[in-house]
Motif scaffolding. Structure first.
Motif, PDB file in Angstrom:
ATOM      1  N   ARG A  42       0.840  -1.193   0.000  1.00  0.00           N
ATOM      2  CA  ARG A  42       0.000   0.000   0.000  1.00  0.00           C
ATOM      3  C   ARG A  42       0.876   1.245   0.000  1.00  0.00           C
ATOM      4  N   CYS A  43       0.530   2.191  -0.847  1.00  0.00           N
ATOM      5  CA  CYS A  43       1.265   3.450  -0.859  1.00  0.00           C
ATOM      6  C   CYS A  43       0.838   4.265   0.356  1.00  0.00           C
ATOM      7  N   GLU A  44       1.800   4.679   1.175  1.00  0.00           N
ATOM      8  CA  GLU A  44       1.459   5.375   2.420  1.00  0.00           C
ATOM      9  C   GLU A  44       1.506   6.894   2.280  1.00  0.00           C
ATOM     10  N   PHE A  45       2.712   7.414   1.999  1.00  0.00           N
ATOM     11  CA  PHE A  45       2.849   8.871   1.859  1.00  0.00           C
ATOM     12  C   PHE A  45       4.134   9.159   1.114  1.00  0.00           C
ATOM     13  N   ALA A  46       4.157  10.338   0.474  1.00  0.00           N
ATOM     14  CA  ALA A  46       5.359  10.732  -0.257  1.00  0.00           C
ATOM     15  C   ALA A  46       6.162  11.690   0.612  1.00  0.00           C
ATOM     16  N   SER A  47       7.454  11.817   0.323  1.00  0.00           N
ATOM     17  CA  SER A  47       8.263  12.783   1.062  1.00  0.00           C
ATOM     18  C   SER A  47       7.953  14.184   0.524  1.00  0.00           C
ATOM     19  N   PRO A  48       8.375  15.233   1.241  1.00  0.00           N
ATOM     20  CA  PRO A  48       7.993  16.595   0.833  1.00  0.00           C
ATOM     21  C   PRO A  48       8.340  16.918  -0.615  1.00  0.00           C
ATOM     22  N   PHE A  49       9.414  16.342  -1.139  1.00  0.00           N
ATOM     23  CA  PHE A  49       9.790  16.619  -2.528  1.00  0.00           C
ATOM     24  C   PHE A  49       9.117  15.650  -3.510  1.00  0.00           C
TER      25      PHE A  49
END
Lengths: 85, 650
Positions: A42-49
């Motif tokens: 599952r895709c959780e979250f991306a980093s700020p960039f």
């Protein structure tokens, strides 16, 4: 079912690991940390960039750079798994 | 690179073989498992030997060995490096596999993370292929409970056909459970073959290796399917606990993340600098009050006056100076840093900043060694062990000293206060110095990134390597352990190295400033010699000489400059800032001199402790010299450039 690169999942979306491209320099490593055929990711979250992106695999959270994640192909699940997202 | 798998593995095997042949009644127990499953914490509890453990996957690269006695039985415990698999041929995995395969251990305890049992079982089953004598230890049951995961240990035991125990890493009854299981343990009677085809070790020949790749893949698939089956039988997860995910969404938020990182770093610095002030003064007072009695004692023992002077005003004075300026900030910074590490916050920083490092073809984990460099470059260099690939680890090591450490901050802050803001501001709690300091920090980070990029385009050519970064669950820190570990493993270690260099340096400084040739001290001769170079850089010979003598510790550079300007021969407290400014201005200092001194403070050779550490981490004189030369050249060029521009403009 069509398979898409892991990078095409947006946060909250899940897929099932289909194959890992042979050209991936860390193919075995990816297998070792849980990206085995049939595993749910599952895709959780991306980093700020926007890169790297964190994925949930076998109950652990692992961050991959986009170049590596695009070597993993998954079959997208249609249902969203996080109700509050 | 520092720790090659084979060397560690072989030494370890030899050591354990020796232990075994010396005493037959001692049982050898190996601890194996994935990284970050609390293996090292268990090891510490069992052996009471404090080995460093951090909430960071892959931290344990070195192998620790410790003894334990329980109910009259003697045990030798070996803490194998954490790894995900036995077949991927990384140094850690080689060490672990060689040890397990040698079957030298009487029992191998496979430590698993209860919250991620499925992945852990893959490794457990690989280990079971290599050795029949295993006990499965399902650790972190408390965390699993918090995540609504329940595990049926009996089912696991039946499915895996080996004893299974459940533990909570920092509870002492976990240790009793482990020893009970060890005492009850009897080797499996029937020599049953597993149904999984045997692929033990990829051959060294690359051709042959190719052909086994497919087999290995099939093997991993079979094993992971089996692990999934067992997990579905033994593990029940009710509802997913999303607390960690919620925290992560905030910490990795596009805008908030940088604010959080920035304020966290500022807070850590502020606590360190403010908190170290008083104990530093106290220590310095204590040491200096012992100076006179020590001198008198030596004198009364009929030791020649020159020797007394040398020992007390040279060695003792510099040594105690360095201890009192270095020890308190380190004793505050390292526990704070270890705290952030233990909570699980640091991997998130690496995650957030990875893109910058990816652009420079380096590893995202370099963000962490950079943060560590702010505390101490030597500690930052040791921290580079968390970077897996040799090329990227080397870049992180070589560029770490571009980051100003604790020891350099006070001088930079003093000079900013004296020369960058008008006199009326001095002493007032203006925000201006902090902003200027922040700009210098940004400059140093940019420089380290720029040089990293240059290195990966030239002598350390390579593409950004792939990296996988595990973001461990947030954990409640164990304060007492953090303090003990950070003091013993980091603070005293770094201080020890500093002291070994400070003592001879103290002697040299004393001799150089108290021996005169043709009416001038050796120091003055050196300063005269360096003056032309200093002038090109917008500095002077005395400043450069002070930097050279400040090799053992950057903290003494500024006091050395003042000592030479006032030609007193002994270091003394800087005291009143206005008086200091008068001394500097009467020796020709301008705004440009101060600016260039700050720049050179940011970019010059690493201190002796850091150099020694680079040497021991890279095992190479050549790379140590590169680490020495890189920031030095950078600083000389930048200072000269600034001086040139200011000469044209002013």
């Amino acid at each position: 079912m069509n398979s898409t690169p892991l990078t095409s999942l947006s946060p909250g979306e899940s897929g099932i690991v289909n194959t890992i491209d042979n050209s991936s320099p860390i193919k075995t490593r990816l297998r070792d940390i849980g990206f085995t055929n049939g595993a749910t990711v599952r895709c959780e979250f991306a980093s700020p960039f926007g890169d790297p992106i964190a994925y949930k695999i076998k109950n652990t959270t692992v961050a991959l750079r986009k170049t590596d994640a695009s070597d993993i192909s998954v079959i997208k699940k249609t249902r969203r798994l996080i109700p509050w997202d | 690179m520092g720790l090659s798998g084979s060397s560690v593995g072989r030494n370890l095997l030899k050591e354990v073989t020796d232990i075994k042949s010396n005493s037959n009644d001692r049982k050898v127990i190996a601890l194996a498992g994935n990284p970050n499953v609390g293996k090292s914490s268990l090891f510490n509890l069992i052996t009471k030997l404090h080995q460093h453990t951090g909430n960071w996957p892959g931290k344990t690269v070195q192998v620790a060995v410790g003894n334990a006695v329980h109910n009259g039985n003697n045990y030798v415990f070996v803490d194998l490096p954490g790894c995900y698999s036995l077949f991927s041929r990384s140094p850690e995995e080689d060490v672990a596999r060689d040890f397990i395969e040698s079957n030298i251990a009487d029992v191998t305890i496979i430590v698993c993370d209860a919250t991620a049992l499925e992945r852990n079982l893959t490794l457990a089953m690989q280990i079971k292929e290599l050795t029949p004598n295993v006990i499965l230890c399902v650790n972190l049951l408390d965390e699993a409970k918090k995540k609504n995961i329940s595990i049926d240990l009996d089912t696991l035991s039946i499915q895996l056909n080996c004893p299974v125990i459940g533990t909570v890493a920092h509870k002492s009854d976990s240790i009793d459970k482990i020893f009970d299981a060890l005492e009850k343990y009897s080797p499996p009677s029937t020599d049953e073959k597993s149904d999984i085809n045997e692929i033990k070790k990829a051959p060294d020949n690359p051709e042959a290796q190719k052909s086994t790749t497919e087999n290995t893949e099939e093997y991993i698939n079979i094993i992971s399917q089996k692990a999934a089956e067992i997990t579905s039988l033994a593990v029940k997860e009710k509802t997913e606990n999303t607390t960690d995910l919620k925290i992560d969404k905030i910490i990795t938020n596009r805008y908030l993340s940088f604010v959080i990182i920035f304020f966290l770093l500022i807070t850590v610095f502020w606590i360190t600098v403010a908190g170290a002030n008083y104990p530093s003064r106290l220590l310095s007072h204590l040491f200096s009050s012992a100076e006179k009695p020590l001198y008198n004692l030596m004198y009364s023992l009929k030791i020649p006056k020159t020797i007394c002077d040398m020992t007390v005003y040279g060695v003792y004075h510099i040594l105690t100076w360095i201890i009192s300026v270095m020890l308190p900030p380190m004793a505050i910074f390292f526990p704070l840093f270890t705290l952030l590490e233990d909570i699980g916050f640091l991997p998130r920083i690496a995650f957030n900043l990875d893109k910058c490092f990816q652009k420079c073809s380096t590893c995202g984990k370099q963000a962490l060694t950079t943060c560590m460099g702010f505390g101490c470059n030597a500690a930052g260099v040791i921290g580079c062990r968390i970077i897996d690939t040799p090329r990227e680890r080397m870049i992180a090591i070589l560029t770490n000293s571009f980051i100003p450490c604790n020891g350099r901050f006070p001088v930079i802050i003093s000079l900013i206060t004296l020369f960058f803001i008008s006199d009326s501001f001095i002493g007032s709690s203006s925000i201006l110095p902090a902003v200027i300091l922040a700009l210098f920090i940004v400059l140093s980070i940019s420089a380290s990134l720029l040089v990293s990029k240059l290195l990966s385009k030239t002598i350390l050519k390579g593409l950004p390597s792939s990296f996988t970064l595990e973001l461990p669950p947030y954990r409640r820190p164990q304060i007492s352990k953090i303090i003990i570990r950070s003091i013993f493993d980091r603070t005293l270690f770094v201080l020890g190295r500093a002291i070994t260099v400070a003592a001879p340096a103290g002697l040299i400084i004393w001799v150089a400033s108290n021996t005169t040739i043709n009416g001038l001290s050796i120091l003055e001769h050196i300063a005269d010699f360096l003056d032309p170079l200093g002038r090109i850089m917008g500095l002077d010979g005395i400043i450069l000489t002070a930097f050279i003598l400040g090799f053992p510790a950057n903290e003494i550079v500024f006091p050395l400059i003042l000592m030479m300007y006032s030609s007193s021969g002994i270091l003394s407290e800087t005291g009143n800032l206005f008086a200091v400014k008068q001394i500097l201005i009467s020796n020709g200092w301008t705004f440009v001199t101060a600016l260039n001194t700050i720049i050179f403070m940011l970019f010059h050779w690493p201190c002796s402790t850091t150099c020694l550490t680079v040497k021991s981490e890279t095992k190479s004189v050549k790379w140590t010299l590169v680490a020495f030369a890189l920031p030095t050249l950078f600083g000389i060029l930048l200072c000269s450039l600034i001086n040139l521009i200011s000469n044209i403009l002013l």
